[in-house]
Design a protein around this motif. Structure first.
Motif, short mmCIF file in Angstrom:
data_model
loop_
_atom_site.label_atom_id
_atom_site.label_comp_id
_atom_site.label_asym_id
_atom_site.label_seq_id
_atom_site.Cartn_x
_atom_site.Cartn_y
_atom_site.Cartn_z
N THR A 65 41.31 36.97 42.46
CA THR A 65 41.58 38.18 41.70
C THR A 65 40.59 39.25 42.15
O THR A 65 39.56 38.94 42.77
CB THR A 65 41.43 37.93 40.19
OG1 THR A 65 40.09 37.55 39.92
CG2 THR A 65 42.40 36.87 39.70
N SER A 68 37.11 38.53 40.72
CA SER A 68 36.35 37.46 41.37
C SER A 68 35.90 37.88 42.77
O SER A 68 34.81 37.51 43.20
CB SER A 68 37.20 36.19 41.44
OG SER A 68 38.33 36.37 42.27
N THR A 156 44.55 30.20 41.64
CA THR A 156 43.92 31.51 41.62
C THR A 156 42.50 31.38 41.10
O THR A 156 42.28 30.73 40.07
CB THR A 156 44.72 32.47 40.71
OG1 THR A 156 46.05 32.57 41.20
CG2 THR A 156 44.10 33.85 40.69
N ASP A 158 39.44 33.13 39.37
CA ASP A 158 39.15 34.27 38.51
C ASP A 158 37.74 34.10 37.97
O ASP A 158 37.11 33.05 38.17
CB ASP A 158 40.17 34.34 37.38
CG ASP A 158 40.22 35.71 36.71
OD1 ASP A 158 39.50 36.62 37.16
OD2 ASP A 158 40.97 35.86 35.73
N ASN A 160 35.36 34.40 34.44
CA ASN A 160 35.26 34.56 33.00
C ASN A 160 34.10 35.52 32.76
O ASN A 160 32.94 35.18 32.98
CB ASN A 160 35.00 33.20 32.34
CG ASN A 160 34.95 33.28 30.84
OD1 ASN A 160 34.88 34.37 30.25
ND2 ASN A 160 34.99 32.13 30.21
N PRO A 166 33.01 31.44 37.47
CA PRO A 166 34.35 31.39 38.06
C PRO A 166 35.19 30.28 37.44
O PRO A 166 34.68 29.24 37.07
CB PRO A 166 34.08 31.09 39.54
CG PRO A 166 32.62 31.15 39.72
CD PRO A 166 31.98 31.08 38.40
N LYS A 169 42.81 29.01 37.96
CA LYS A 169 44.03 29.09 37.15
C LYS A 169 45.23 28.66 37.99
O LYS A 169 45.27 28.89 39.20
CB LYS A 169 44.23 30.51 36.64
CG LYS A 169 43.12 30.95 35.68
CD LYS A 169 43.40 32.32 35.11
CE LYS A 169 42.33 32.69 34.10
NZ LYS A 169 42.57 34.01 33.52
#
Length: 180
Positions: A65, A68, A156, A158, A160, A166, A169
């Motif tokens: 993403t 990230s 994926t 991403d 938090n 990291p 997902k």
């Protein structure tokens, strides 16, 4: 009355009686004909090692993403000696009998030939830089450890933002549990 078994007399062909062998010995299976150009030694020729071309994937193993991507770039700016961030799939270090995904820094000499790099750069149109262009560009990457590759393929990555950690997902956006 005693009967004795007698062996039947051998049958000879007229050719065999004259000393003519009608069945000559078979030549060696490798040498069907004796040509002046054929090799006479029985050692096999050494096999040439085929040089395999490296596999270059058409697209990255994981999707990053934008959050990230910026997160990893910002962290790696302060550590120029590191080649990137390594994503591993390993046993939990706190003693629990479970598997976890872990992220850590990696230098160039710690990389395995089967670890796959995912570029942190994007092209002008906003699409991720493909592996063929980013393989030897010398820029920091997110590396996927060869033991974790099949577990994270198509996922994926991403971040938090609450915990600044990291997460992975799946295709539906659910957080991936490493134990399933």
């Amino acid at each position: 009355m005693v009967t004795s078994r007698t062996r039947p007399a051998p049958q000879f062909s007229p050719m065999a009686l004259r000393g003519i062998d009608i069945h000559p010995p078979r030549p060696n299976a490798r040498h069907h004909s004796q040509s002046p150009f054929s090799s006479t030694n029985d050692t096999p020729a050494p096999k040439r090692a085929k040089k395999r071309k490296p596999f270059i994937p058409r697209k990255a193993a994981v999707t990053l993403t934008e959050g990230s991507r910026k997160f990893f770039q910002k962290i790696l700016e302060s550590m120029p000696e590191k080649a990137g961030v390594m994503l591993k799939y390993q046993q939990a270090t706190n003693g629990e009998p479970r598997m976890v995904f872990s992220f850590g820094f990696v230098s160039q000499d710690q990389l395995h030939p089967q670890d796959e790099g995912v570029s942190l750069e994007v092209l002008g149109d906003g699409t991720p830089k493909p592996p063929a262009e980013s393989m030897n560009d010398g820029l920091p990457k997110l590396y996927i450890h060869h033991d974790a590759f099949l577990k994270v393929l198509g996922k994926t990555v991403d971040v938090n933002m609450e915990t600044m950690s990291p997460v992975l997902k799946d295709e539906q956006g659910n957080i991936v549990d490493p134990n399933f």
